[in-house]
Design an enzyme around this catalytic site. Structure first.
Site: not given
Lengths: 328, 328
Positions: B109, B215, B53-56, B104
């Site tokens: 995922d 998250h 996921g994006s945001g990391h 991860k």
């Protein structure tokens, strides 16, 4: 206020001790934590020394190393370092070719670096940075503030010093780069100074500070939050008005002020780049990161430097510091 | 919610376009923005593909380049990328020596990378990272979560792939590094997901989430804010309990979760380092930065990897990515 610290009194010293321990391959902490200097000096090179209040990290200590600064003096948070710190730093890194101070235009910094320059036994010159177009005078500055463009001056003059250029030439180069560089910032939130314990200024839930300074100084105006394209356009308008109408190549630096995530910085980069291109300016070099900060402030600044062949070569030259590293 | 964006629908794509434009020397954006890949591939090398996921950010796209990943697949914010993205990435970077997925441990995922592995025409293996010691199962994971230790796996396996090691050996190496790596995080504030428009979880003014996920998943417990030394001790206790009592050398990674300034990260580094030394562990390598994030969350994580000669050499090997760069 929730901050990772043991006390307001020790936050800076513990941070500096941690920094020096983590990066002992690149830097050494001076006595009494007066300065951070390169682990290895290059004899015969003009020494570059900068510094200023802490809270803007990685500026300046993160830019100490090959191809950039020889030493940086950290003051207390948002407080100028003392002339004693600057003298100690200059003495530690001057290998005989003289010392160039790179000074952001704030009254405390200017006064203390001037005093150190006068007291220094060796040859010392200085370059003042004042790239912030937001306001013509500010809380702690007569004239424009020095902000993220300082990084550009430090990188390019650092590369030229590494090449072996002399003190007079480096001073002139620094002034030329500063003159070719313009910046403007915007805050979505205030920073919180540890000793103050609360926000420096108050913003409503939908309000932002356009043209903010890196200590939270007032900018041009409060305005409502708006889409990234609108904010980038307001900032770029102010910057471009001073860069002139000629086409040409530029460096675009999108800088996070502390609390803004990478994803948002790249949205702003995307917006700013297209605005420059629409003005006939080609973005030949780019840097996006959280580099010249205001503690935990959410916000960003845009910096544009007009480039020529010489400046591109200086930008591309190898650099090995904690926060900027390429080519080695 | 104040974020630099034009809309929730376009924030990711504009950010990716900005990223690719800013770093065209290092990376190329795949068709339909399905992946970010190295600008230049190395024929005959096992290809390393990660994503999530994006945001990391900068994880994972910021770790694409020489000596680290060949491609990274960005999902929507906190949402797994699709098997199609992974297949497209694998096809784009597989030069015949096979592909290693680095995944991860989150259900989405794991499921999607498994599906892509089964569907891929070429040889594909995968390594799962699950370095977070905070909790044994979590909101989106059966078993422990993969957090900042993923960076260590990507760096070291990336160096080994660059050396020319084969797929089976790289998979085993990745599992060995993951097994030698333990992390734990703490949140001082929640992150704010753009599409949600408000904080993911609520914390009181003096409350923190110990053991938080990247998250915003719950950790071990809510507790009151405390001095940095106390927080570091609680985290290091949990980490060290699993690293065993033997003396030896370690890598210490202090990672900012997004909104925490550099000064505070170095205070935590200083605290964590002394705790490790008190346990007879020598900090042989260090990394401090905002590298594996949770959008704008204020907080940090500590990661410790037990080192040996091989892992030190792999860590030190040249790397040229947007977010990690040394030796070239």
């Amino acid at each position: 206020m929730k901050k990772f610290m043991n006390s307001v009194e020790t936050i800076l010293q513990e941070s500096l001790d941690g920094f020096a321990a983590a990066h002992a391959d690149l830097v050494t902490l001076g006595e009494n934590r007066a300065f951070v200097r390169r682990a290895t000096l290059k004899p015969g090179k003009v020494a570059l020394v900068s510094g200023g209040g802490s809270g803007h990290e990685p500026l300046h200590a993160g830019f100490v190393g090959h191809g950039m600064l020889d030493a940086a003096c950290p003051g207390q948070v948002f407080t100028s370092p003392t002339p004693d710190q600057m003298l100690a730093a200059a003495a530690a890194v001057d290998t005989g070719a003289g010392v160039l101070f790179i000074v952001k235009n704030y009254e405390g910094d200017v006064m203390n670096f001037d005093m150190a320059r006068e007291m220094a036994p060796g040859e010392v010159a200085s370059v003042l940075t004042n790239d912030d177009v937001a306001v013509d005078n500010s809380t702690w500055s007569a004239g424009r503030r020095g902000v993220a463009g300082t990084l550009v001056v430090e990188k390019m003059v650092g590369a030229a010093a590494e090449e072996g250029r002399g003190l007079v030439a480096l001073q002139a180069l620094g002034e030329r780069i500063n003159g070719a560089t313009r910046s403007m910032g915007v805050a979505l939130t205030s920073c919180t100074v540890p000793a103050a314990g609360g926000p420096t200024f108050a913003l409503g839930p939908d309000e932002i500070e356009m043209g903010v300074g890196i200590h939270g100084e007032p900018g041009r105006r409060r305005r409502d939050m708006a889409p990234a394209d609108v904010l980038a356009a307001e900032m770029m308008e102010a910057i471009a008005a001073e860069l002139g109408e000629d086409p040409g190549e530029v460096l675009l630096l999108v800088n996070g002020l502390g609390g803004t995530p990478s994803m948002e910085l790249y949205v702003m980069y995307h917006a700013a780049r297209r605005l420059l291109e629409a003005r006939g300016l080609r973005v030949a070099r780019s840097l996006v990161g959280t580099l010249v900060t205001s503690l935990d402030m959410a916000g960003c600044s845009l910096t544009v430097t007009r480039l020529d062949r010489e400046l591109i070569a200086l930008w591309d030259a190898p650099v090995a510091t904690v926060a900027l590293r390429w080519g080695m």
